[in-house]
Every structure is written in C-alpha cells, then in structure tokens.
Design an enzyme around this catalytic site. Structure first.
Site, PDB file in Angstrom:
ATOM      1  N   SER A  26      41.840  10.925  10.228  1.00 12.38           N
ATOM      2  CA  SER A  26      41.691  11.047   8.770  1.00 12.38           C
ATOM      3  C   SER A  26      42.881  11.838   8.256  1.00 12.38           C
ATOM      4  O   SER A  26      43.470  12.633   9.011  1.00 12.38           O
ATOM      5  CB  SER A  26      40.403  11.810   8.444  1.00 12.38           C
ATOM      6  OG  SER A  26      40.416  12.284   7.110  1.00 12.38           O
ATOM      7  N   TYR A  47      34.894  19.141   9.921  1.00 11.17           N
ATOM      8  CA  TYR A  47      35.427  17.769   9.964  1.00 11.17           C
ATOM      9  C   TYR A  47      36.953  17.794  10.082  1.00 11.17           C
ATOM     10  O   TYR A  47      37.536  17.098  10.915  1.00 11.17           O
ATOM     11  CB  TYR A  47      34.987  17.033   8.694  1.00 11.17           C
ATOM     12  CG  TYR A  47      35.428  15.582   8.609  1.00 11.17           C
ATOM     13  CD1 TYR A  47      34.744  14.587   9.304  1.00 11.17           C
ATOM     14  CD2 TYR A  47      36.520  15.206   7.817  1.00 11.17           C
ATOM     15  CE1 TYR A  47      35.140  13.261   9.209  1.00 11.17           C
ATOM     16  CE2 TYR A  47      36.909  13.881   7.722  1.00 11.17           C
ATOM     17  CZ  TYR A  47      36.212  12.911   8.415  1.00 11.17           C
ATOM     18  OH  TYR A  47      36.605  11.591   8.323  1.00 11.17           O
TER      19      TYR A  47
HETATM   20  P1  NAI Z   1      30.017   5.200   8.453  1.00 13.78           P
HETATM   21  O1  NAI Z   1      29.026   6.304   8.394  1.00 13.78           O
HETATM   22  O2  NAI Z   1      29.810   3.981   7.619  1.00 13.78           O
HETATM   23  O3  NAI Z   1      30.174   4.713   9.980  1.00 13.78           O
HETATM   24  C1  NAI Z   1      30.135   5.600  11.063  1.00 13.78           C
HETATM   25  C2  NAI Z   1      29.732   4.843  12.299  1.00 13.78           C
HETATM   26  O4  NAI Z   1      29.688   5.758  13.419  1.00 13.78           O
HETATM   27  C3  NAI Z   1      28.348   4.216  12.205  1.00 13.78           C
HETATM   28  O5  NAI Z   1      28.347   2.970  12.871  1.00 13.78           O
HETATM   29  C4  NAI Z   1      27.464   5.196  12.958  1.00 13.78           C
HETATM   30  O6  NAI Z   1      26.305   4.595  13.499  1.00 13.78           O
HETATM   31  C5  NAI Z   1      28.434   5.602  14.061  1.00 13.78           C
HETATM   32  N1  NAI Z   1      28.037   6.835  14.723  1.00 13.78           N
HETATM   33  C6  NAI Z   1      27.788   8.048  14.169  1.00 13.78           C
HETATM   34  N2  NAI Z   1      27.400   8.924  15.120  1.00 13.78           N
HETATM   35  C7  NAI Z   1      27.413   8.241  16.298  1.00 13.78           C
HETATM   36  C8  NAI Z   1      27.091   8.596  17.631  1.00 13.78           C
HETATM   37  N3  NAI Z   1      26.660   9.832  17.963  1.00 13.78           N
HETATM   38  N4  NAI Z   1      27.237   7.666  18.594  1.00 13.78           N
HETATM   39  C9  NAI Z   1      27.648   6.409  18.289  1.00 13.78           C
HETATM   40  N5  NAI Z   1      27.937   6.010  17.042  1.00 13.78           N
HETATM   41  C10 NAI Z   1      27.813   6.924  16.058  1.00 13.78           C
HETATM   42  O7  NAI Z   1      31.420   5.875   8.145  1.00 13.78           O
HETATM   43  P2  NAI Z   1      32.896   5.283   7.964  1.00 13.78           P
HETATM   44  O8  NAI Z   1      33.384   5.741   6.668  1.00 13.78           O
HETATM   45  O9  NAI Z   1      32.955   3.842   8.283  1.00 13.78           O
HETATM   46  O10 NAI Z   1      33.666   6.098   9.099  1.00 13.78           O
HETATM   47  C11 NAI Z   1      34.233   5.520  10.264  1.00 13.78           C
HETATM   48  C12 NAI Z   1      35.330   6.433  10.757  1.00 13.78           C
HETATM   49  O11 NAI Z   1      36.351   6.507   9.776  1.00 13.78           O
HETATM   50  C13 NAI Z   1      34.861   7.877  11.010  1.00 13.78           C
HETATM   51  O12 NAI Z   1      35.497   8.377  12.182  1.00 13.78           O
HETATM   52  C14 NAI Z   1      35.359   8.603   9.776  1.00 13.78           C
HETATM   53  O13 NAI Z   1      35.562   9.970  10.011  1.00 13.78           O
HETATM   54  C15 NAI Z   1      36.657   7.864   9.520  1.00 13.78           C
HETATM   55  N6  NAI Z   1      37.188   7.984   8.157  1.00 13.78           N
HETATM   56  C16 NAI Z   1      36.495   7.504   7.073  1.00 13.78           C
HETATM   57  C17 NAI Z   1      37.046   7.624   5.802  1.00 13.78           C
HETATM   58  C18 NAI Z   1      36.342   7.098   4.582  1.00 13.78           C
HETATM   59  O14 NAI Z   1      36.806   7.368   3.480  1.00 13.78           O
HETATM   60  N7  NAI Z   1      35.252   6.353   4.732  1.00 13.78           N
HETATM   61  C19 NAI Z   1      38.359   8.248   5.587  1.00 13.78           C
HETATM   62  C20 NAI Z   1      38.999   8.700   6.804  1.00 13.78           C
HETATM   63  C21 NAI Z   1      38.417   8.555   8.025  1.00 13.78           C
END
Ligand code: NAI
Length: 260
Positions: A151, A164
């Site tokens: 990120s 985070y």
């Molecule tokens: P989201 O909440 O939609 O997806 C997160 C995913 O990780 C989900 O599939 C969830 O089930 C899975 N997950 C969470 N804990 C877990 C665990 N203990 N074991 C296995 N799977 C687990 O969030 P998003 O936004 O799609 O985030 C995806 C990645 O992108 C993350 O690493 C987040 O930090 C990063 N990110 C997101 C940004 C945004 O603006 N949405 C910006 C920068 C980075």
C-alpha cells in the site's frame, strides 16, 4: 505477407496463479482479470462458499482452470496444507499475495490484540504464504513469481492507521529481503503499492466531505478503480517484468508525490 507479430510478453495464459484474499475486492477482481486472459487461477481465502462463487465467474470469464483452496494466512498449518493442495497436481507459476485487513483508530488507544491481529495477516501471513510457495519452487528446482500487495501507506503515513502502515512498510522491506535471497533460485518478488481504490466497502466514505477532501489531495484528483491495477499486475506477474525483482510499484494517481 505482413511480418509476424512478436509474442505478447504480458501473456499469462495457462499460468497457474495462487491468489490469496480472492473472495472480494482486489483479489477477486485480479482473479477474474487473469481468468479472462486464460490463466489457471487458484483461489484462496477463509470462506469456501465465497471462493466457489468467484471460481464459477472465473470459469465463465475463460480461465484455463479455477480451483478453490480454503486458507487462513494467520495459521501456519493452514498455509502449509493449502499450498500442498494447490500444488498437488501441478506446480504454481505465480503467487498474488493479496490477503489483508485494515483497521482505523488512534495509536494511543491501540490494543495489543488489535495490533497483533493486523500484523498476523498483513505481514506474518504474507511471509508464511510466500515462504511456503517458494519452498515448492526450490524443491522442484523451478522459479516463480510473487507479487505482494502492499500500500502507499507502506511508504508514507497517515493518521489513525499505525499498525496497518507498520505492517505494509514491513511488507515492502520483506519484498526486498526475499528478492535478494531468492533471485538465485529464479524467483522474482515485487510489491504493488496501490493508493486508495474505490470498492463497495469504501464508496460511502468517499462520497462524504472528508472522503472528497482526501480525493482532492491526489494529484490526479480521483480514486483508483480496480481496473487501474490490471496493467501493473500483468507487468509484475508476466514475463514482461522478467528483469524486475525487489521493486515497489506504486499505482496511486500520484498520491505519493502530493505536494507538501
Ligand atoms: P477486501 O477486504 O475486499 O479483501 C481482503 C481479502 O483478504 C478477502 O478475500 C479476505 O477474505 C481475505 N483475508 C482477510 N484475512 C484473511 C486471512 N486471515 N486469511 C486468508 N484470507 C484473508 O480488501 P481489499 O481492498 O481488496 O484488499 C486487498 C489487499 O489490497 C489488502 O492487502 C489491502 O491491504 C490492499 N490494499 C487495498 C487498498 C484499497 O484501497 N482497497 C489500497 C492499498 C492496498
């Protein structure tokens, strides 16, 4: 006869790509984008039902295959078992190390449990998955590609997201440390550092005054869409990025270079 077109260096067709956090958001979007380009996606997250829905959509989109592997990245035994299942019939070519969680709150009020919880997923979990997959590559005497989803908060800070930001900064440094150690094994590992991406979860916040104020600080004056990540992801996952390892690629509409 026109000259033959050169092979597409971004081609991912037939590549077996393990995607953690594939049940929603960036992971789900990436899975469907890669599926539409003929990749074989191996979808990992905690809930099998949610993954099955994504797998069905991936097959519909044109995936060479779509498998589901339940996985909790905080549990080393679960990671080991999931990677064994994912590689039971054929080796993986790539890992999109994307699972992550976020929480907001002042650092002075941060609980030990909350702090540990974020680091267990965003930092230690990412390490455990990368290590388990890399071990299958070194054991099979083959290389592979890892993309860690970090990120811009791993490179700069904002208020009320200390654990985070700390975890993502660790993930950036992990990317470099592993790139150094694993290059000799033919393993490339890079980080993608997205800025604020508009998803179902945060759309309401970005419609508020505070959300709009944040958008105004982005030089491109917009949020990223999930599709903005497609090109950078393809670069890092395909042979187009074969000369890149230990790199951190920001996709942020210029947010990191916003004026001080
Ligand atoms: P989201 O909440 O939609 O997806 C997160 C995913 O990780 C989900 O599939 C969830 O089930 C899975 N997950 C969470 N804990 C877990 C665990 N203990 N074991 C296995 N799977 C687990 O969030 P998003 O936004 O799609 O985030 C995806 C990645 O992108 C993350 O690493 C987040 O930090 C990063 N990110 C997101 C940004 C945004 O603006 N949405 C910006 C920068 C980075």
């Amino acid at each position: 006869m026109p000259p033959a077109r050169p092979a597409d260096p971004f081609d991912v067709s037939g590549r077996r790509i393990l995607i953690t956090g594939a049940s929603s958001g960036i992971g789900r979007h990436a899975a469907l984008m890669l599926a539409a380009r003929g990749a074989h996606v191996v979808l990992a997250a905690r809930r099998r039902e949610a993954l099955e829905t994504v797998a069905a959509a991936a097959r519909e989109a044109g995936a060479a295959g779509a498998d589901v592997v339940p996985l909790d990245v905080t549990d080393a035994a679960s990671v080991k078992a999931a990677v064994a299942t994912a590689t039971a019939t054929a080796p993986l070519d790539a890992l999109l190390n994307n699972a992550g969680i976020a929480a907001t709150g002042p650092a002075l009020e941060q609980s030990v449990e909350g702090f540990d919880g974020i680091l267990a997923v965003d930092l230690r979990g990412a390490f455990l998955v990368a290590q388990a997959v890399a071990r299958t590559w070194t054991a099979g005497k083959r290389g592979g590609v890892v993309v860690n989803v970090a990120s811009i908060l791993g490179l700069r800070v904002a208020s009320h997201v200390a654990p985070y930001a700390i975890a993502k900064a660790g993930l950036v440094q992990m990317t470099k440390a592993l790139a150094l150690e694993w290059a000799r094994h033919g393993i490339r590992i890079n980080a993608l550092a997205p800025g604020y991406v508009e998803t179902d979860i945060n759309a309401d916040f970005f419609a508020t005054e505070a959300g709009q104020a944040l958008v105004k600080r982005v030089p491109q004056r917009r949020l990223l869409s999930l599709a903005d990540l497609d090109g950078p992801l393809l670069l890092l996952l395909s042979d187009a990025g074969r000369g890149m390892t230990g790199a951190v690629v920001a996709v942020d509409g210029g947010h990191l270079v916003s004026g001080l």
